[in-house]
Scaffold this active site. Structure first.
Site, PDB file in Angstrom:
ATOM      1  N   ALA A  11       2.524  12.476  -7.339  1.00 56.68           N
ATOM      2  CA  ALA A  11       1.663  11.809  -6.370  1.00 56.68           C
ATOM      3  C   ALA A  11       0.409  12.619  -6.061  1.00 56.68           C
ATOM      4  O   ALA A  11      -0.694  12.060  -5.968  1.00 56.68           O
ATOM      5  CB  ALA A  11       2.443  11.526  -5.091  1.00 56.68           C
ATOM      6  N   HIS A  62       5.654  40.552   7.332  1.00 50.02           N
ATOM      7  CA  HIS A  62       7.055  40.957   7.184  1.00 50.02           C
ATOM      8  C   HIS A  62       7.814  40.679   8.478  1.00 50.02           C
ATOM      9  O   HIS A  62       7.307  40.960   9.551  1.00 50.02           O
ATOM     10  CB  HIS A  62       7.148  42.452   6.860  1.00 50.02           C
ATOM     11  CG  HIS A  62       8.547  42.971   6.820  1.00 50.02           C
ATOM     12  ND1 HIS A  62       9.382  42.763   5.749  1.00 50.02           N
ATOM     13  CD2 HIS A  62       9.259  43.684   7.749  1.00 50.02           C
ATOM     14  CE1 HIS A  62      10.560  43.323   5.994  1.00 50.02           C
ATOM     15  NE2 HIS A  62      10.502  43.894   7.211  1.00 50.02           N
ATOM     16  N   LEU A 121       0.841  -1.186   0.000  1.00 46.65           N
ATOM     17  CA  LEU A 121       0.000   0.000   0.000  1.00 46.65           C
ATOM     18  C   LEU A 121       0.886   1.250   0.000  1.00 46.65           C
ATOM     19  O   LEU A 121       1.944   1.281   0.622  1.00 46.65           O
ATOM     20  CB  LEU A 121      -0.906   0.019   1.230  1.00 46.65           C
ATOM     21  CG  LEU A 121      -2.052  -0.995   1.251  1.00 46.65           C
ATOM     22  CD1 LEU A 121      -2.765  -0.952   2.597  1.00 46.65           C
ATOM     23  CD2 LEU A 121      -3.040  -0.735   0.118  1.00 46.65           C
ATOM     24  N   GLY A 122       0.429   2.265  -0.685  1.00 44.16           N
ATOM     25  CA  GLY A 122       1.212   3.499  -0.781  1.00 44.16           C
ATOM     26  C   GLY A 122       1.952   3.610  -2.096  1.00 44.16           C
ATOM     27  O   GLY A 122       2.376   4.701  -2.486  1.00 44.16           O
ATOM     28  N   GLY A 130      16.278  14.862 -15.094  1.00 44.20           N
ATOM     29  CA  GLY A 130      14.947  15.318 -14.732  1.00 44.20           C
ATOM     30  C   GLY A 130      14.812  15.412 -13.222  1.00 44.20           C
ATOM     31  O   GLY A 130      15.803  15.507 -12.501  1.00 44.20           O
TER      32      GLY A 130
END
Length: 454
Positions: free
Chosen positions: A318, A442, A35-36, A185
């Site tokens: 993803a 800021h 899974l994942g 890449g």
């Protein structure tokens, strides 16, 4: 109750299963490995864990400027105690924890998870191969989310299993003294960044004339300057024409005639889609190396069959896959949803970080849009100056006629976090005039996004 089957449990598949379950469907999720998917097990999460470890040592070296005269020596001494096995232990713990989280969510949503491979018998039936044997599953709707695999062009295809790609890179027991990374890449640049920062001599080989050829040319220039400064050997406009396994590692022959002898090679040339085991022809869908042809807004393949993630060939990220999975599940369950590929932010976790979203100059010009660029450098940002992190810039692109924001990019500290300012602006359809009204705190790096529009 509609029965939905999701094939693939990666960043497209499991969110699709959860979404379908939340809309009242009876969901079965089929995952042949873990899974994942690639993201969790050998992609996004492991690489970011490794990169964070390397960046922490870089921070120690930068802190030496605030120390006494022997601060650099102390930083070097700390770096010399680096332990790759400790880094791997931390990475595995992170992956395991997140995997447990996915399992918990699926169980809570009452999604049936099967560790198996699947193929279509017809448009409403799957054949599923499990450890216990073959089963047949009937469904009302299906979502294909089988992901992608590392691409091995010739001559590297003859060394598959003997060189690394992202699927096995994180199983490496020890870091070598030197390594060739083929591909400039996202994956190649991130891994080259990590390897060099952890003390490995890196040769980065890219066929195109510049790094990150899909990104803005100015971004490529900044990263090239940083990589060169750090001692990464760049071989641009160069291909690998020969690759031979030797006693000492791998010998690469480059298109310019140079020969490189390195202990290990990482192939990071891209990813390819392989749906052959699904037998898509049985449901009247044509398979292709770059992905199946879905409706790019609804992710539909057939009236009751959808696809999501890398298998669509839309964008191999993803978070893009997750959104696609959710949109596909919504539409399958009768709740209309639309996916916008052009609104997906792209993040690269090198040093410096790089991020972009929307149209690039080239894309806008191709579409006939007259653009106006709005740029601000971190060199003029208060917090960046205070922290001596002044490398980089942010840039907006707007339609010169309407003032609508159509794209943005950034290179520098926190770029991957700050790009979401642009993501919200593009999703809301804001113009330059409207975003000028936003008040930024800021001193912050985020101010640079507002300053660019003044």
């Amino acid at each position: 109750m509609k029965s939905v089957v999701v094939i693939g449990g990666g960043p497209a598949g499991y969110p699709a299963a959860l979404k379908a379950a939340s809309l009242g469907a009876k969901v079965t999720l089929i995952e042949k490995d873990k899974l994942g998917g690639v993201c969790l097990n050998c992609g996004c999460i492991p690489s970011k864990s490794f990169l964070d470890g390397a960046h922490r040592f870089q921070t120690a070296f930068s802190a030496a400027a605030l120390c006494t005269t022997d601060g650099l020596q102390h930083a070097q001494a700390l770096f010399n105690t680096r332990d790759f096995s400790q880094l791997k232990t931390r990475q595995r713990a992170a992956t395991q924890k997140l995997a447990q989280g996915i399992s918990f969510l699926l169980k809570k949503a009452q999604v049936t998870v099967m560790n198996a491979t699947a193929c279509f018998i017809d448009e409403h039936t799957l054949s599923v191969s499990t450890a216990e044997g073959e089963k047949t599953i009937s469904f009302d709707g299906a979502i294909i989310a089988t992901g992608s695999t590392a691409f091995y062009p010739a001559p590297l295809d003859t060394l598959r299993g003997q060189i690394y790609d992202n699927s096995n890179f994180f199983t490496m027991e020890n870091l070598p003294k030197s390594m060739a990374v083929i591909g400039g890449g996202v994956i190649g640049c991130e891994m080259a960044d990590f390897l060099q920062a952890f003390g490995v001599e890196v040769h980065l080989i890219e066929l195109q004339p510049r790094l990150l050829p899909q990104e803005d040319e100015n971004i490529s220039r900044v990263l090239t300057q940083q990589f060169t400064k750090r001692g990464i050997h760049l071989h641009m406009g160069t291909s690998v024409t020969g690759a031979v396994k030797t006693q000492d590692g791998i010998e690469l022959t480059l298109s310019d005639g140079e020969k490189l002898q390195v202990p290990h090679v990482l192939a990071a040339i891209g990813r390819t889609v392989d749906t052959s085991e699904l037998h898509l022809e049985r449901i009247g869908v044509e398979a292709a190396r770059k992905g199946v042809q879905v409706n790019p807004q609804t992710l539909q393949l057939k009236p009751h069959i959808y696809a999501a993630g890398d298998v669509t060939g839309l964008l191999q990220l993803a978070h893009a896959a997750t959104r696609q999975g959710e949109v596909a599940a919504s539409n399958l369950c009768g709740v209309p949803a639309v996916y916008h590929n052009e609104r997906v932010p792209r993040a690269i976790y090198t040093t410096p970080e790089i991020a972009s979203i929307g149209l690039s100059r080239t894309q806008a010009q191709t579409q006939g849009i007259e653009i106006k660029a709005h740029k601000s450098f971190f060199l003029a940002n208060g917090r960046a100056v205070a922290q001596t992190q002044t490398d980089g810039y942010v840039e907006w692109l707007s339609d010169a006629k309407t003032g609508q924001l159509i794209g943005a990019c950034s290179v520098g500290t926190n770029a991957t976090e700050l790009i979401h300012i642009a993501a919200v602006a593009l999703e809301a359809g804001l113009t330059v005039a409207q975003l000028r009204e936003v008040i930024f705190a800021h001193p912050t790096f985020a101010e640079t996004w507002g300053d660019a529009l003044k």
